[in-house]
Design a protein around this motif. Structure first.
Motif, PDB file in Angstrom:
ATOM      1  N   ILE A   1       0.846  -1.203   0.000  1.00 20.25           N
ATOM      2  CA  ILE A   1       0.000   0.000   0.000  1.00 20.25           C
ATOM      3  C   ILE A   1       0.879   1.251   0.000  1.00 20.25           C
ATOM      4  CG2 ILE A   1      -1.762   1.294   1.256  1.00 20.25           C
ATOM      5  CD1 ILE A   1      -2.708  -1.401   2.426  1.00 20.25           C
ATOM      6  N   ALA A   2       1.959   1.224   0.799  1.00 19.01           N
ATOM      7  CA  ALA A   2       2.857   2.386   0.862  1.00 19.01           C
ATOM      8  C   ALA A   2       3.498   2.663  -0.501  1.00 19.01           C
ATOM      9  CB  ALA A   2       3.945   2.151   1.917  1.00 19.01           C
ATOM     10  N   LYS A   3       3.918   1.593  -1.199  1.00 17.66           N
ATOM     11  CA  LYS A   3       4.490   1.785  -2.544  1.00 17.66           C
ATOM     12  C   LYS A   3       3.443   2.374  -3.490  1.00 17.66           C
ATOM     13  CE  LYS A   3       6.050  -2.435  -3.175  1.00 17.66           C
ATOM     14  NZ  LYS A   3       6.701  -3.587  -3.857  1.00 17.66           N
ATOM     15  N   GLY A   4       2.209   1.869  -3.389  1.00 22.38           N
ATOM     16  CA  GLY A   4       1.131   2.422  -4.211  1.00 22.38           C
ATOM     17  C   GLY A   4       0.881   3.878  -3.889  1.00 22.38           C
ATOM     18  N   SER A   5       0.969   4.224  -2.602  1.00 17.65           N
ATOM     19  CA  SER A   5       0.777   5.613  -2.189  1.00 17.65           C
ATOM     20  C   SER A   5       1.871   6.516  -2.752  1.00 17.65           C
ATOM     21  CB  SER A   5       0.764   5.694  -0.656  1.00 17.65           C
ATOM     22  OG  SER A   5       0.658   7.034  -0.222  1.00 17.65           O
ATOM     23  N   MET A   6       3.116   6.025  -2.721  1.00 19.27           N
ATOM     24  CA  MET A   6       4.227   6.819  -3.254  1.00 19.27           C
ATOM     25  C   MET A   6       4.070   7.030  -4.760  1.00 19.27           C
ATOM     26  SD  MET A   6       6.896   8.247  -1.765  1.00 19.27           S
ATOM     27  CE  MET A   6       7.550   7.251  -0.431  1.00 19.27           C
ATOM     28  N   VAL A   7       3.649   5.978  -5.460  1.00 19.57           N
ATOM     29  CA  VAL A   7       3.401   6.106  -6.906  1.00 19.57           C
ATOM     30  C   VAL A   7       2.266   7.099  -7.151  1.00 19.57           C
ATOM     31  CG1 VAL A   7       2.577   4.892  -8.962  1.00 19.57           C
ATOM     32  CG2 VAL A   7       4.288   3.819  -7.489  1.00 19.57           C
ATOM     33  N   ASN A   8       1.204   7.005  -6.348  1.00 20.58           N
ATOM     34  CA  ASN A   8       0.091   7.953  -6.464  1.00 20.58           C
ATOM     35  C   ASN A   8       0.596   9.391  -6.404  1.00 20.58           C
ATOM     36  OD1 ASN A   8      -1.961   6.058  -6.679  1.00 20.58           O
ATOM     37  ND2 ASN A   8      -2.478   6.101  -4.508  1.00 20.58           N
ATOM     38  N   LYS A   9       1.397   9.671  -5.384  1.00 22.88           N
ATOM     39  CA  LYS A   9       1.824  11.046  -5.130  1.00 22.88           C
ATOM     40  C   LYS A   9       2.842  11.544  -6.148  1.00 22.88           C
ATOM     41  CE  LYS A   9       1.143  10.974  -0.072  1.00 22.88           C
ATOM     42  NZ  LYS A   9       0.795   9.551   0.166  1.00 22.88           N
ATOM     43  N   LEU A  10       3.877  10.730  -6.409  1.00 23.93           N
ATOM     44  CA  LEU A  10       4.997  11.212  -7.223  1.00 23.93           C
ATOM     45  C   LEU A  10       4.786  11.054  -8.723  1.00 23.93           C
ATOM     46  CD1 LEU A  10       8.051   9.939  -5.114  1.00 23.93           C
ATOM     47  CD2 LEU A  10       7.038  12.226  -5.157  1.00 23.93           C
ATOM     48  N   VAL A  11       4.131   9.976  -9.142  1.00 24.61           N
ATOM     49  CA  VAL A  11       3.991   9.686 -10.574  1.00 24.61           C
ATOM     50  C   VAL A  11       2.729  10.317 -11.159  1.00 24.61           C
ATOM     51  CG1 VAL A  11       3.778   7.846 -12.290  1.00 24.61           C
ATOM     52  CG2 VAL A  11       5.303   7.548 -10.335  1.00 24.61           C
ATOM     53  N   PHE A  12       1.631  10.280 -10.398  1.00 25.72           N
ATOM     54  CA  PHE A  12       0.359  10.757 -10.947  1.00 25.72           C
ATOM     55  C   PHE A  12      -0.031  12.147 -10.439  1.00 25.72           C
ATOM     56  CE2 PHE A  12      -0.096   6.033 -10.949  1.00 25.72           C
ATOM     57  CZ  PHE A  12      -0.069   5.872 -12.320  1.00 25.72           C
ATOM     58  N   ILE A  13      -0.102  12.300  -9.114  1.00 23.12           N
ATOM     59  CA  ILE A  13      -0.685  13.518  -8.548  1.00 23.12           C
ATOM     60  C   ILE A  13       0.232  14.719  -8.707  1.00 23.12           C
ATOM     61  CG2 ILE A  13      -1.551  14.591  -6.436  1.00 23.12           C
ATOM     62  CD1 ILE A  13      -2.375  11.765  -5.512  1.00 23.12           C
ATOM     63  N   LEU A  14       1.515  14.567  -8.396  1.00 20.25           N
ATOM     64  CA  LEU A  14       2.419  15.722  -8.424  1.00 20.25           C
ATOM     65  C   LEU A  14       2.509  16.364  -9.811  1.00 20.25           C
ATOM     66  CD1 LEU A  14       5.778  16.054  -6.542  1.00 20.25           C
ATOM     67  CD2 LEU A  14       5.591  16.833  -8.889  1.00 20.25           C
ATOM     68  N   PRO A  15       2.821  15.597 -10.876  1.00 23.80           N
ATOM     69  CA  PRO A  15       2.866  16.242 -12.201  1.00 23.80           C
ATOM     70  C   PRO A  15       1.520  16.835 -12.609  1.00 23.80           C
ATOM     71  CG  PRO A  15       3.868  14.050 -12.270  1.00 23.80           C
ATOM     72  CD  PRO A  15       3.176  14.160 -10.960  1.00 23.80           C
ATOM     73  N   ALA A  16       0.431  16.091 -12.324  1.00 26.57           N
ATOM     74  CA  ALA A  16      -0.900  16.594 -12.703  1.00 26.57           C
ATOM     75  C   ALA A  16      -1.229  17.873 -11.944  1.00 26.57           C
ATOM     76  CB  ALA A  16      -1.959  15.525 -12.425  1.00 26.57           C
ATOM     77  N   ALA A  17      -0.889  17.917 -10.651  1.00 30.39           N
ATOM     78  CA  ALA A  17      -1.175  19.102  -9.843  1.00 30.39           C
ATOM     79  C   ALA A  17      -0.405  20.316 -10.352  1.00 30.39           C
ATOM     80  CB  ALA A  17      -0.829  18.826  -8.382  1.00 30.39           C
ATOM     81  N   LEU A  18       0.873  20.124 -10.678  1.00 32.75           N
ATOM     82  CA  LEU A  18       1.675  21.241 -11.180  1.00 32.75           C
ATOM     83  C   LEU A  18       1.163  21.735 -12.531  1.00 32.75           C
ATOM     84  CD1 LEU A  18       5.274  20.047 -10.215  1.00 32.75           C
ATOM     85  CD2 LEU A  18       3.986  21.923  -9.169  1.00 32.75           C
ATOM     86  N   LEU A  19       0.815  20.798 -13.407  1.00 32.47           N
ATOM     87  CA  LEU A  19       0.297  21.180 -14.726  1.00 32.47           C
ATOM     88  C   LEU A  19      -1.036  21.914 -14.609  1.00 32.47           C
ATOM     89  CD1 LEU A  19       1.175  17.987 -16.813  1.00 32.47           C
ATOM     90  CD2 LEU A  19       2.158  20.277 -17.086  1.00 32.47           C
ATOM     91  N   LEU A  20      -1.924  21.359 -13.779  1.00 32.76           N
ATOM     92  CA  LEU A  20      -3.231  22.000 -13.592  1.00 32.76           C
ATOM     93  C   LEU A  20      -3.076  23.370 -12.945  1.00 32.76           C
ATOM     94  CD1 LEU A  20      -5.430  19.001 -12.399  1.00 32.76           C
ATOM     95  CD2 LEU A  20      -5.700  20.276 -14.533  1.00 32.76           C
ATOM     96  N   SER A  21      -2.178  23.472 -11.967  1.00 32.42           N
ATOM     97  CA  SER A  21      -1.961  24.743 -11.282  1.00 32.42           C
ATOM     98  C   SER A  21      -1.457  25.812 -12.248  1.00 32.42           C
ATOM     99  CB  SER A  21      -0.961  24.551 -10.146  1.00 32.42           C
ATOM    100  OG  SER A  21      -0.680  25.779  -9.501  1.00 32.42           O
ATOM    101  N   TYR A  22      -0.648  25.374 -13.232  1.00 35.76           N
ATOM    102  CA  TYR A  22      -0.060  26.324 -14.172  1.00 35.76           C
ATOM    103  C   TYR A  22      -1.005  26.655 -15.326  1.00 35.76           C
ATOM    104  CZ  TYR A  22       3.579  28.602 -16.949  1.00 35.76           C
ATOM    105  OH  TYR A  22       4.300  29.509 -17.655  1.00 35.76           O
ATOM    106  N   PHE A  23      -1.668  25.613 -15.877  1.00 42.21           N
ATOM    107  CA  PHE A  23      -2.471  25.813 -17.085  1.00 42.21           C
ATOM    108  C   PHE A  23      -3.978  25.914 -16.828  1.00 42.21           C
ATOM    109  CE2 PHE A  23       1.367  23.667 -18.753  1.00 42.21           C
ATOM    110  CZ  PHE A  23       1.740  24.606 -19.706  1.00 42.21           C
ATOM    111  N   ALA A  24      -4.481  25.218 -15.825  1.00 36.59           N
ATOM    112  CA  ALA A  24      -5.938  25.208 -15.593  1.00 36.59           C
ATOM    113  C   ALA A  24      -6.248  25.132 -14.104  1.00 36.59           C
ATOM    114  CB  ALA A  24      -6.579  24.030 -16.335  1.00 36.59           C
ATOM    115  N   PRO A  25      -5.898  26.150 -13.340  1.00 36.34           N
ATOM    116  CA  PRO A  25      -6.139  26.109 -11.886  1.00 36.34           C
ATOM    117  C   PRO A  25      -7.608  25.964 -11.527  1.00 36.34           C
ATOM    118  CG  PRO A  25      -5.479  28.316 -12.612  1.00 36.34           C
ATOM    119  CD  PRO A  25      -5.253  27.405 -13.759  1.00 36.34           C
ATOM    120  N   TRP A  26      -8.488  26.417 -12.430  1.00 37.69           N
ATOM    121  CA  TRP A  26      -9.930  26.309 -12.175  1.00 37.69           C
ATOM    122  C   TRP A  26     -10.407  24.851 -12.113  1.00 37.69           C
ATOM    123  CZ3 TRP A  26     -12.218  23.472 -15.918  1.00 37.69           C
ATOM    124  CH2 TRP A  26     -11.565  23.374 -17.147  1.00 37.69           C
TER     125      TRP A  26
END
Length: 303
Positions: free
Chosen positions: A67-92
Protein backbone atom coordinates in the motif's frame (compact mmCIF):
# COMPACT_ATOMS: atom_id res chain seq x y z
CA UNK A 1 46.59 31.73 -12.74
CA UNK A 2 46.20 31.68 -8.94
CA UNK A 3 43.93 34.70 -9.14
CA UNK A 4 41.82 32.93 -11.80
CA UNK A 5 41.60 29.83 -9.61
CA UNK A 6 40.64 31.96 -6.60
CA UNK A 7 37.90 33.67 -8.62
CA UNK A 8 36.61 30.29 -9.80
CA UNK A 9 36.55 29.01 -6.21
CA UNK A 10 34.69 32.17 -5.15
CA UNK A 11 32.11 31.55 -7.90
CA UNK A 12 31.72 27.91 -6.81
CA UNK A 13 31.27 29.02 -3.19
CA UNK A 14 28.63 31.56 -4.24
CA UNK A 15 26.76 28.95 -6.27
CA UNK A 16 26.93 26.54 -3.32
CA UNK A 17 25.49 29.19 -0.99
CA UNK A 18 22.64 29.88 -3.43
CA UNK A 19 21.96 26.16 -3.77
CA UNK A 20 22.00 25.69 0.02
CA UNK A 21 19.65 28.65 0.41
CA UNK A 22 17.30 27.12 -2.19
CA UNK A 23 17.36 23.78 -0.37
CA UNK A 24 16.54 25.57 2.88
CA UNK A 25 13.68 27.41 1.16
CA UNK A 26 12.31 24.17 -0.29
CA UNK A 27 12.55 22.44 3.10
CA UNK A 28 10.83 25.38 4.80
CA UNK A 29 8.08 25.38 2.16
CA UNK A 30 7.63 21.61 2.57
CA UNK A 31 7.39 22.01 6.35
CA UNK A 32 4.70 24.69 6.09
CA UNK A 33 2.79 22.68 3.50
CA UNK A 34 2.92 19.51 5.62
CA UNK A 35 1.55 21.40 8.62
CA UNK A 36 -1.40 22.70 6.60
CA UNK A 37 -2.18 19.17 5.39
CA UNK A 38 -1.87 17.60 8.86
CA UNK A 39 -5.62 17.06 9.28
CA UNK A 40 -5.91 14.94 6.14
CA UNK A 41 -2.71 13.08 7.05
CA UNK A 42 -4.31 12.04 10.35
CA UNK A 43 -7.40 10.89 8.45
CA UNK A 44 -5.19 8.88 6.08
CA UNK A 45 -3.51 7.21 9.06
CA UNK A 46 -6.90 6.34 10.59
CA UNK A 47 -8.34 4.98 7.35
CA UNK A 48 -5.53 2.56 6.39
CA UNK A 49 -5.48 0.02 9.28
CA UNK A 50 -8.95 -1.29 8.37
CA UNK A 51 -7.52 -2.62 5.09
CA UNK A 52 -5.02 -4.79 7.03
CA UNK A 53 -7.34 -6.06 9.77
CA UNK A 54 -7.98 -9.82 9.72
CA UNK A 55 -4.85 -10.92 7.88
CA UNK A 56 -2.35 -13.32 9.41
CA UNK A 57 0.58 -11.57 11.18
CA UNK A 58 3.10 -12.63 8.52
CA UNK A 59 1.10 -10.80 5.82
CA UNK A 60 0.47 -7.51 7.67
CA UNK A 61 3.76 -5.70 6.99
CA UNK A 62 4.05 -6.94 3.35
CA UNK A 63 0.52 -5.62 2.72
CA UNK A 64 1.34 -2.26 4.33
CA UNK A 65 4.51 -2.11 2.20
CA UNK A 66 2.47 -2.74 -0.96
CA UNK A 67 0.00 0.00 0.00
CA UNK A 68 2.86 2.39 0.86
CA UNK A 69 4.49 1.78 -2.54
CA UNK A 70 1.13 2.42 -4.21
CA UNK A 71 0.78 5.61 -2.19
CA UNK A 72 4.23 6.82 -3.25
CA UNK A 73 3.40 6.11 -6.91
CA UNK A 74 0.09 7.95 -6.46
CA UNK A 75 1.82 11.05 -5.13
CA UNK A 76 5.00 11.21 -7.22
CA UNK A 77 3.99 9.69 -10.57
CA UNK A 78 0.36 10.76 -10.95
CA UNK A 79 -0.68 13.52 -8.55
CA UNK A 80 2.42 15.72 -8.42
CA UNK A 81 2.87 16.24 -12.20
CA UNK A 82 -0.90 16.59 -12.70
CA UNK A 83 -1.17 19.10 -9.84
CA UNK A 84 1.67 21.24 -11.18
CA UNK A 85 0.30 21.18 -14.73
CA UNK A 86 -3.23 22.00 -13.59
CA UNK A 87 -1.96 24.74 -11.28
CA UNK A 88 -0.06 26.32 -14.17
CA UNK A 89 -2.47 25.81 -17.09
CA UNK A 90 -5.94 25.21 -15.59
CA UNK A 91 -6.14 26.11 -11.89
CA UNK A 92 -9.93 26.31 -12.17
CA UNK A 93 -10.08 22.51 -12.77
CA UNK A 94 -8.44 21.50 -9.47
CA UNK A 95 -11.51 22.03 -7.27
CA UNK A 96 -13.99 20.10 -9.50
CA UNK A 97 -11.54 17.19 -9.79
CA UNK A 98 -11.09 17.11 -6.01
CA UNK A 99 -14.88 17.19 -5.60
CA UNK A 100 -15.20 14.10 -7.81
CA UNK A 101 -12.65 12.39 -5.59
CA UNK A 102 -14.57 13.59 -2.54
CA UNK A 103 -17.73 11.95 -3.92
CA UNK A 104 -15.81 8.67 -4.18
CA UNK A 105 -14.77 8.93 -0.52
CA UNK A 106 -18.40 9.62 0.44
CA UNK A 107 -19.45 6.53 -1.53
CA UNK A 108 -16.81 4.35 0.17
CA UNK A 109 -17.72 5.59 3.64
CA UNK A 110 -21.48 5.28 3.12
CA UNK A 111 -21.11 1.79 1.66
CA UNK A 112 -19.21 0.68 4.78
CA UNK A 113 -21.93 2.14 7.03
CA UNK A 114 -24.67 0.40 5.01
CA UNK A 115 -22.76 -2.90 5.10
CA UNK A 116 -22.46 -2.65 8.90
CA UNK A 117 -26.22 -2.26 9.26
CA UNK A 118 -26.85 -5.00 6.71
CA UNK A 119 -24.53 -7.42 8.54
CA UNK A 120 -26.25 -6.62 11.84
CA UNK A 121 -29.72 -7.42 10.45
CA UNK A 122 -28.90 -10.28 8.07
CA UNK A 123 -28.48 -12.96 10.69
CA UNK A 124 -26.36 -15.04 8.29
CA UNK A 125 -22.80 -15.60 9.41
CA UNK A 126 -19.94 -17.20 7.59
CA UNK A 127 -18.36 -20.24 9.21
CA UNK A 128 -14.89 -19.79 10.67
CA UNK A 129 -13.41 -21.93 7.88
CA UNK A 130 -15.05 -19.73 5.23
CA UNK A 131 -13.78 -16.56 6.89
CA UNK A 132 -10.22 -17.92 7.15
CA UNK A 133 -10.31 -19.08 3.52
CA UNK A 134 -11.44 -15.64 2.37
CA UNK A 135 -8.93 -13.70 4.49
CA UNK A 136 -5.98 -15.84 3.38
CA UNK A 137 -6.84 -15.84 -0.32
CA UNK A 138 -4.59 -13.98 -2.77
CA UNK A 139 -7.65 -12.38 -4.40
CA UNK A 140 -8.82 -10.94 -1.07
CA UNK A 141 -5.37 -9.49 -0.38
CA UNK A 142 -5.20 -8.02 -3.88
CA UNK A 143 -8.67 -6.47 -3.53
CA UNK A 144 -7.85 -4.94 -0.14
CA UNK A 145 -4.56 -3.48 -1.39
CA UNK A 146 -6.29 -2.09 -4.50
CA UNK A 147 -9.06 -0.56 -2.38
CA UNK A 148 -6.53 0.97 0.01
CA UNK A 149 -4.49 2.46 -2.85
CA UNK A 150 -7.65 3.91 -4.47
CA UNK A 151 -8.71 5.54 -1.20
CA UNK A 152 -5.16 6.74 -0.63
CA UNK A 153 -5.19 8.37 -4.07
CA UNK A 154 -8.06 10.66 -3.07
CA UNK A 155 -6.58 11.49 0.34
CA UNK A 156 -3.14 11.99 -1.24
CA UNK A 157 -4.63 14.30 -3.86
CA UNK A 158 -6.20 16.38 -1.09
CA UNK A 159 -2.89 16.46 0.83
CA UNK A 160 -0.92 17.48 -2.26
CA UNK A 161 -3.51 20.09 -3.27
CA UNK A 162 -3.35 21.69 0.18
CA UNK A 163 0.45 21.54 0.08
CA UNK A 164 0.59 23.03 -3.43
CA UNK A 165 -1.69 25.91 -2.46
CA UNK A 166 0.51 26.74 0.52
CA UNK A 167 3.71 26.50 -1.56
CA UNK A 168 2.31 28.38 -4.58
CA UNK A 169 1.22 31.31 -2.40
CA UNK A 170 4.79 31.82 -1.19
CA UNK A 171 7.00 30.50 -4.00
CA UNK A 172 6.17 31.26 -7.66
CA UNK A 173 9.03 29.09 -8.99
CA UNK A 174 7.63 25.81 -10.34
CA UNK A 175 10.95 24.08 -9.59
CA UNK A 176 10.72 25.06 -5.93
CA UNK A 177 7.09 23.98 -5.79
CA UNK A 178 8.00 20.61 -7.29
CA UNK A 179 10.91 20.16 -4.84
CA UNK A 180 8.72 20.99 -1.86
CA UNK A 181 5.96 18.64 -3.01
CA UNK A 182 8.46 15.78 -3.47
CA UNK A 183 9.61 16.27 0.13
CA UNK A 184 5.99 16.42 1.33
CA UNK A 185 5.08 13.27 -0.62
CA UNK A 186 8.00 11.20 0.68
CA UNK A 187 7.84 12.50 4.25
CA UNK A 188 4.10 12.08 4.67
CA UNK A 189 4.06 8.60 3.09
CA UNK A 190 6.86 7.39 5.38
CA UNK A 191 5.16 8.93 8.42
CA UNK A 192 1.67 7.58 7.67
CA UNK A 193 2.67 4.02 6.82
CA UNK A 194 5.32 3.90 9.53
CA UNK A 195 2.62 4.70 12.10
CA UNK A 196 0.19 2.24 10.48
CA UNK A 197 2.82 -0.50 10.57
CA UNK A 198 3.47 0.19 14.24
CA UNK A 199 -0.27 0.11 15.05
CA UNK A 200 -0.98 -3.21 13.35
CA UNK A 201 2.07 -4.87 14.93
CA UNK A 202 1.35 -3.64 18.45
CA UNK A 203 -0.35 -6.93 19.34
CA UNK A 204 2.79 -8.85 18.31
CA UNK A 205 4.89 -6.45 20.38
CA UNK A 206 2.52 -7.00 23.30
CA UNK A 207 2.73 -10.79 22.89
CA UNK A 208 6.53 -10.60 22.97
CA UNK A 209 6.44 -8.41 26.10
CA UNK A 210 3.94 -10.73 27.79
CA UNK A 211 6.50 -13.54 27.61
CA UNK A 212 9.13 -11.57 29.57
CA UNK A 213 10.02 -12.34 33.18
CA UNK A 214 9.56 -8.78 34.42
CA UNK A 215 6.11 -8.45 36.01
CA UNK A 216 5.40 -4.89 34.83
CA UNK A 217 6.55 -5.64 31.27
CA UNK A 218 4.44 -8.82 31.20
CA UNK A 219 1.34 -6.97 32.47
CA UNK A 220 1.79 -4.18 29.92
CA UNK A 221 2.23 -6.73 27.13
CA UNK A 222 -0.98 -8.51 28.11
CA UNK A 223 -2.81 -5.18 28.20
CA UNK A 224 -1.58 -4.43 24.67
CA UNK A 225 -2.73 -7.83 23.37
CA UNK A 226 -6.15 -7.47 25.00
CA UNK A 227 -6.56 -3.84 23.94
CA UNK A 228 -5.56 -4.14 20.28
CA UNK A 229 -8.87 -5.58 18.97
CA UNK A 230 -10.71 -2.67 20.60
CA UNK A 231 -8.21 -0.16 19.20
CA UNK A 232 -8.50 -1.59 15.67
CA UNK A 233 -12.30 -1.62 15.92
CA UNK A 234 -12.18 2.02 17.04
CA UNK A 235 -9.82 2.94 14.20
CA UNK A 236 -12.17 1.23 11.74
CA UNK A 237 -15.00 3.48 12.93
CA UNK A 238 -12.74 6.55 12.83
CA UNK A 239 -11.50 5.59 9.36
CA UNK A 240 -15.04 5.31 8.01
CA UNK A 241 -15.97 8.62 9.65
CA UNK A 242 -12.83 10.19 8.14
CA UNK A 243 -13.86 9.11 4.64
CA UNK A 244 -17.26 10.75 5.16
CA UNK A 245 -16.08 14.01 6.68
CA UNK A 246 -13.11 14.49 4.34
CA UNK A 247 -15.22 13.61 1.29
CA UNK A 248 -18.11 15.75 2.48
CA UNK A 249 -15.76 18.59 3.37
CA UNK A 250 -14.13 18.57 -0.07
CA UNK A 251 -17.56 18.84 -1.74
CA UNK A 252 -19.05 21.35 0.72
CA UNK A 253 -15.99 23.60 0.58
CA UNK A 254 -15.87 23.14 -3.20
CA UNK A 255 -19.24 24.86 -3.35
CA UNK A 256 -17.87 27.67 -1.21
CA UNK A 257 -19.81 26.62 1.90
CA UNK A 258 -18.31 26.63 5.40
CA UNK A 259 -20.82 25.08 7.84
CA UNK A 260 -19.06 26.27 10.99
CA UNK A 261 -19.44 29.87 9.82
CA UNK A 262 -23.23 29.44 9.90
CA UNK A 263 -22.91 29.29 13.68
CA UNK A 264 -20.50 32.22 13.88
CA UNK A 265 -17.48 29.95 14.26
CA UNK A 266 -14.43 30.68 12.12
CA UNK A 267 -11.38 29.38 13.97
CA UNK A 268 -10.44 27.03 16.78
CA UNK A 269 -11.24 23.48 17.84
CA UNK A 270 -15.00 24.03 18.12
CA UNK A 271 -15.18 25.42 14.58
CA UNK A 272 -13.27 22.37 13.31
CA UNK A 273 -15.54 19.94 15.18
CA UNK A 274 -18.73 21.58 13.88
CA UNK A 275 -17.35 21.78 10.34
CA UNK A 276 -16.22 18.12 10.41
CA UNK A 277 -19.53 16.90 11.90
CA UNK A 278 -21.73 18.72 9.40
CA UNK A 279 -19.42 17.78 6.53
CA UNK A 280 -19.66 14.14 7.69
CA UNK A 281 -23.47 14.31 7.64
CA UNK A 282 -23.32 15.80 4.14
CA UNK A 283 -20.83 13.10 3.11
CA UNK A 284 -23.10 10.33 4.41
CA UNK A 285 -26.08 11.80 2.54
CA UNK A 286 -24.11 12.15 -0.71
CA UNK A 287 -22.58 8.70 -0.39
CA UNK A 288 -25.94 7.08 0.44
CA UNK A 289 -27.36 8.55 -2.76
CA UNK A 290 -24.42 7.21 -4.82
CA UNK A 291 -24.44 3.65 -3.38
CA UNK A 292 -27.73 2.49 -5.00
CA UNK A 293 -26.78 4.15 -8.30
CA UNK A 294 -23.46 2.29 -8.25
CA UNK A 295 -25.16 -1.05 -7.51
CA UNK A 296 -27.71 -0.47 -10.30
CA UNK A 297 -24.89 0.27 -12.74
CA UNK A 298 -22.91 -2.79 -11.56
CA UNK A 299 -25.97 -5.07 -12.00
CA UNK A 300 -26.67 -3.73 -15.49
CA UNK A 301 -23.02 -4.19 -16.44
CA UNK A 302 -23.08 -7.79 -15.16
CA UNK A 303 -26.35 -8.63 -16.94
Amino acid sequence: MPSGLAALLDDVATIAKIAASSVDDVAAAAGKASTKAAGVVIDDTAVTPQYVTGFTPDRELPIIWRIAKGSMVNKLVFILPAALLLSYFAPWAITPILMIGGAYLCFEGAEKVIEKFRDATDGEEETLAEEVAELTSADHEKNMVSGAVRTDFILSAEIMAIALKEVADSYPSIAMQAGALVIVAIGITLAVYGVVGFIVKMDDIGLHMAQRENGATKAFGRALVQGMPKLLAFLSVVGTAAMLWVGGQIIVHGFGLHPAAWFGLHEGALAWIVDAALSGVAGLAIGSAIVPLHHMWAHRKAA
